[in-house]
Design a protein around this motif. Structure first.
Motif, mmCIF file in Angstrom:
data_model
loop_
_atom_site.group_PDB
_atom_site.id
_atom_site.type_symbol
_atom_site.label_atom_id
_atom_site.label_comp_id
_atom_site.label_asym_id
_atom_site.label_seq_id
_atom_site.Cartn_x
_atom_site.Cartn_y
_atom_site.Cartn_z
ATOM 1 N N GLY A 27 0.808 -1.204 0.000
ATOM 2 C CA GLY A 27 0.000 0.000 0.000
ATOM 3 C C GLY A 27 0.841 1.254 0.000
ATOM 4 O O GLY A 27 0.405 2.301 0.437
ATOM 5 N N GLY A 28 2.084 1.155 -0.451
ATOM 6 C CA GLY A 28 2.925 2.340 -0.518
ATOM 7 C C GLY A 28 3.880 2.488 0.647
ATOM 8 O O GLY A 28 4.608 3.448 0.702
ATOM 9 N N ARG A 29 3.889 1.559 1.584
ATOM 10 C CA ARG A 29 4.768 1.675 2.744
ATOM 11 C C ARG A 29 5.697 0.484 2.816
ATOM 12 O O ARG A 29 5.268 -0.655 2.852
ATOM 13 N N ASP A 30 6.982 0.773 2.870
ATOM 14 C CA ASP A 30 7.981 -0.289 2.926
ATOM 15 C C ASP A 30 7.962 -1.034 4.254
ATOM 16 O O ASP A 30 8.387 -2.182 4.333
ATOM 17 N N ASP A 31 7.468 -0.392 5.328
ATOM 18 C CA ASP A 31 7.465 -1.037 6.633
ATOM 19 C C ASP A 31 6.304 -2.022 6.794
ATOM 20 O O ASP A 31 6.234 -2.736 7.786
ATOM 21 N N LEU A 32 5.399 -2.101 5.816
ATOM 22 C CA LEU A 32 4.261 -3.021 5.883
ATOM 23 C C LEU A 32 4.385 -4.069 4.780
ATOM 24 O O LEU A 32 3.600 -4.125 3.849
ATOM 25 N N ALA A 33 5.390 -4.927 4.913
ATOM 26 C CA ALA A 33 5.679 -5.919 3.878
ATOM 27 C C ALA A 33 4.867 -7.192 4.039
ATOM 28 O O ALA A 33 4.648 -7.896 3.073
ATOM 29 N N THR A 34 4.417 -7.496 5.247
ATOM 30 C CA THR A 34 3.675 -8.732 5.483
ATOM 31 C C THR A 34 2.353 -8.421 6.179
ATOM 32 O O THR A 34 2.160 -7.323 6.714
ATOM 33 N N ALA A 35 1.481 -9.414 6.206
ATOM 34 C CA ALA A 35 0.201 -9.241 6.901
ATOM 35 C C ALA A 35 0.434 -9.005 8.390
ATOM 36 O O ALA A 35 -0.284 -8.231 9.025
ATOM 37 N N ALA A 41 0.654 -2.718 12.827
ATOM 38 C CA ALA A 41 0.392 -1.293 12.613
ATOM 39 C C ALA A 41 -1.014 -0.928 13.062
ATOM 40 O O ALA A 41 -1.229 0.114 13.681
ATOM 41 N N VAL A 42 -1.984 -1.776 12.765
ATOM 42 C CA VAL A 42 -3.362 -1.526 13.194
ATOM 43 C C VAL A 42 -3.439 -1.529 14.716
ATOM 44 O O VAL A 42 -4.067 -0.655 15.317
ATOM 45 N N ALA A 43 -2.776 -2.485 15.354
ATOM 46 C CA ALA A 43 -2.775 -2.569 16.818
ATOM 47 C C ALA A 43 -2.122 -1.335 17.445
ATOM 48 O O ALA A 43 -2.502 -0.926 18.539
ATOM 49 N N ALA A 44 -1.175 -0.739 16.727
ATOM 50 C CA ALA A 44 -0.499 0.453 17.223
ATOM 51 C C ALA A 44 -1.291 1.726 16.953
ATOM 52 O O ALA A 44 -0.853 2.818 17.295
ATOM 53 N N GLY A 45 -2.442 1.598 16.319
ATOM 54 C CA GLY A 45 -3.293 2.762 16.073
ATOM 55 C C GLY A 45 -3.044 3.456 14.751
ATOM 56 O O GLY A 45 -3.453 4.607 14.577
ATOM 57 N N ASP A 46 -2.400 2.813 13.814
ATOM 58 C CA ASP A 46 -2.120 3.392 12.501
ATOM 59 C C ASP A 46 -3.413 3.469 11.695
ATOM 60 O O ASP A 46 -3.955 2.460 11.251
ATOM 61 N N VAL A 47 -3.931 4.679 11.526
ATOM 62 C CA VAL A 47 -5.228 4.875 10.865
ATOM 63 C C VAL A 47 -5.214 4.450 9.396
ATOM 64 O O VAL A 47 -6.130 3.754 8.947
ATOM 65 N N PRO A 48 -4.210 4.811 8.597
ATOM 66 C CA PRO A 48 -4.206 4.333 7.202
ATOM 67 C C PRO A 48 -4.154 2.811 7.093
ATOM 68 O O PRO A 48 -4.799 2.229 6.231
ATOM 69 N N ALA A 49 -3.425 2.157 7.987
ATOM 70 C CA ALA A 49 -3.382 0.693 7.967
ATOM 71 C C ALA A 49 -4.748 0.125 8.330
ATOM 72 O O ALA A 49 -5.208 -0.848 7.727
ATOM 73 N N ALA A 50 -5.421 0.733 9.295
ATOM 74 C CA ALA A 50 -6.766 0.278 9.688
ATOM 75 C C ALA A 50 -7.744 0.455 8.531
ATOM 76 O O ALA A 50 -8.587 -0.414 8.282
ATOM 77 N N ARG A 51 -7.620 1.552 7.809
ATOM 78 C CA ARG A 51 -8.484 1.765 6.632
ATOM 79 C C ARG A 51 -8.225 0.707 5.563
ATOM 80 O O ARG A 51 -9.149 0.210 4.924
#
Length: 152
Positions: A27-35, A41-51
């Motif tokens: 989704g455009g972020r290198d730090d989100l390579a796997t599920a 990221a969602v657990a940490a409150g990352d709104v774009p990841a939650a979306r």
């Protein structure tokens, strides 16, 4: 005659992006390579990841709506790593399933996440193997083979 102008209806749902523009799978972020990274990221409150997870849930819900209409299950269990995102995934699935399924099919329907988390696939495969090995025909064949070996 005044004809209101509007945008044409979308044939596919809009996609959620986690940020700018890098890898297509993240989704455009290198730090989100796997599920697992996305779930963290969602657990940490990352709104774009939650979306993005909610949008993934909507895509899954589109497929499941057809299955619900066809099979009329009482429960749909979501498993795998992404199910660790919990309510964000389930809400997206529910949204589309309840919109696109027949009311009679969803009257008693429950959509939940698997208790096994990301191991649920492995547990299911093990259950299938046990069912095959312990099936009546398999046990009968094993007993017959051991009786022949003992007699001969």
């Amino acid at each position: 005659m005044n004809v209101p102008t509007s945008s044409p209806p979308r044939s596919t749902p809009p996609t959620a992006s986690c940020a700018d523009s890098s890898g297509p799978r993240s989704g455009g972020r290198d730090d989100l390579a796997t599920a697992a990274d996305v779930v963290a990221a969602v657990a940490a409150g990352d709104v774009p990841a939650a979306r993005a997870v909610r949008e993934a849930g909507r895509a899954i819900g589109g497929v499941l709506a057809t299955c619900v209409n066809l099979f009329n299950p009482s429960v749909v269990v979501l498993g795998g790593t992404l199910s660790g995102a919990g309510d964000h995934l389930v809400a997206g699935v529910r949204e589309v399933v309840y919109q696109r399924s027949l009311p009679l099919a969803t009257k008693e329907l429950r959509i939940v996440t698997a208790a096994g988390g990301d191991r649920v696939g492995l547990l299911g495969a093990a259950a299938l193997v046990l069912d095959a090995v312990l099936a009546a025909a398999s046990v009968d064949a094993l007993v017959a083979a051991s009786s022949v070996d003992a007699a001969g």
